[in-house]
Each structure stands twice: as structure tokens, then as C-alpha cells.
Design a protein around this motif. Sequence first.
Motif, PDB file in Angstrom:
ATOM      1  N   UNK A  40      -0.321  -7.116   0.701  1.00  0.00           N
ATOM      2  CA  UNK A  40      -0.602  -7.018   2.214  1.00  0.00           C
ATOM      3  C   UNK A  40       0.477  -7.539   3.114  1.00  0.00           C
ATOM      4  N   UNK A  41       0.389  -6.955   4.518  1.00  0.00           N
ATOM      5  CA  UNK A  41       1.465  -7.187   5.486  1.00  0.00           C
ATOM      6  C   UNK A  41       1.809  -8.868   5.368  1.00  0.00           C
ATOM      7  N   UNK A  42       3.101  -9.168   5.277  1.00  0.00           N
ATOM      8  CA  UNK A  42       3.459 -10.590   5.225  1.00  0.00           C
ATOM      9  C   UNK A  42       2.983 -11.265   4.252  1.00  0.00           C
ATOM     10  N   UNK A  43       2.462 -10.737   2.965  1.00  0.00           N
ATOM     11  CA  UNK A  43       2.241 -11.495   1.805  1.00  0.00           C
ATOM     12  C   UNK A  43       2.966 -11.065   0.666  1.00  0.00           C
ATOM     13  N   UNK A  44       2.957 -11.693  -0.460  1.00  0.00           N
ATOM     14  CA  UNK A  44       3.491 -11.440  -1.466  1.00  0.00           C
ATOM     15  C   UNK A  44       2.666 -10.369  -2.303  1.00  0.00           C
ATOM     16  N   UNK A  45       3.334  -9.534  -3.232  1.00  0.00           N
ATOM     17  CA  UNK A  45       2.492  -8.615  -4.014  1.00  0.00           C
ATOM     18  C   UNK A  45       1.774  -9.362  -5.081  1.00  0.00           C
ATOM     19  N   UNK A  46       0.444  -8.929  -5.302  1.00  0.00           N
ATOM     20  CA  UNK A  46      -0.452  -9.595  -6.186  1.00  0.00           C
ATOM     21  C   UNK A  46      -1.098  -8.687  -7.200  1.00  0.00           C
ATOM     22  N   UNK A  47      -1.284  -9.291  -8.233  1.00  0.00           N
ATOM     23  CA  UNK A  47      -1.929  -8.465  -9.441  1.00  0.00           C
ATOM     24  C   UNK A  47      -3.075  -8.334  -9.050  1.00  0.00           C
ATOM     25  N   UNK A  48      -3.960  -7.199  -9.358  1.00  0.00           N
ATOM     26  CA  UNK A  48      -5.137  -6.730  -9.148  1.00  0.00           C
ATOM     27  C   UNK A  48      -6.246  -6.463 -10.328  1.00  0.00           C
ATOM     28  N   UNK A  49      -5.695  -5.945 -10.997  1.00  0.00           N
ATOM     29  CA  UNK A  49      -6.416  -5.458 -12.334  1.00  0.00           C
ATOM     30  C   UNK A  49      -5.463  -4.935 -13.287  1.00  0.00           C
ATOM     31  N   UNK A  50      -5.885  -5.150 -14.503  1.00  0.00           N
ATOM     32  CA  UNK A  50      -5.127  -4.536 -15.603  1.00  0.00           C
ATOM     33  C   UNK A  50      -5.920  -3.872 -16.933  1.00  0.00           C
ATOM     34  N   UNK A  51      -5.612  -2.946 -17.552  1.00  0.00           N
ATOM     35  CA  UNK A  51      -6.182  -2.318 -18.479  1.00  0.00           C
ATOM     36  C   UNK A  51      -5.412  -2.378 -19.754  1.00  0.00           C
ATOM     37  N   UNK A  52      -5.945  -2.679 -20.979  1.00  0.00           N
ATOM     38  CA  UNK A  52      -5.364  -2.951 -22.051  1.00  0.00           C
ATOM     39  C   UNK A  52      -5.370  -1.797 -23.133  1.00  0.00           C
TER      40      UNK A  52
END
Length: 113
Positions: A40-52
Motif C-alpha cells: 500500500x502507499x507509504x507502507x512496506x510490502x506485506x505477505x498476503x497468502x501462499x500456496x504449497x
Amino acid sequence: QVRLVESGGGLVQAGGSLRLSCAASRNIFSINNLAWYRQAPGKQREWVAGVGARNSADYADSVKGRFSISRDNARVYLQMNNLKSEDTAVYYCSGKYGTVSLWGQGTQVTVSS
């Protein structure tokens, strides 16, 4: 060179849905640690979801119950339901091919309240 390309972003009203798609230039099953991130603007990149490897899925607490990650032979998807304004961000597909970390160019998701 292995590439990831996202699509499916756009503008949606709060409460709406979007489905993001990520295509790989190689067999998707040759890419490990497939995941979606967002920034998001002004924020760090964040993990949302992962698939194994066996299609096991995991989610950030902020999206549990609303987002669903899946994949088929060619793509990895992120189904986003009940979107909120705080979901507005650039969404990135990520994976690992051997020892090389892969990132797509990102797709913008904007949720209007």
C-alpha cells in the motif's frame, strides 16, 4: 528467463470481489514458494497468502476468510471477496525458481468506500 505476470486488478467498491491471476513463463509447478504480496502507499510490502506444493494454503490474518489462493497447471490465483478500503494496494505474485526469487510487475487494486 522465468517471468511472472499478474493481471485482474482494478477499481471495486467496498464489499465487492476481484480475482487476480498470475501467469508464469514456465510450468507453474516448477516454481516454488508461490505467494501473493501487496504494498500500500507509504507502507512496506506485506505477505498476503501462499500456496504449497500440495495446494496447502496459508493466509495473513487480515485476509483470512475473505481471500483464497489457488493454482492450476498454468497460473496462481487470488480470489478476493468482501474487499475493504484497507485492501487497496499493488498486488505482486512471487515465487522461487531454483535459487532465484521471482516477482511480477504488480497489479493495482483500489477499493472505494
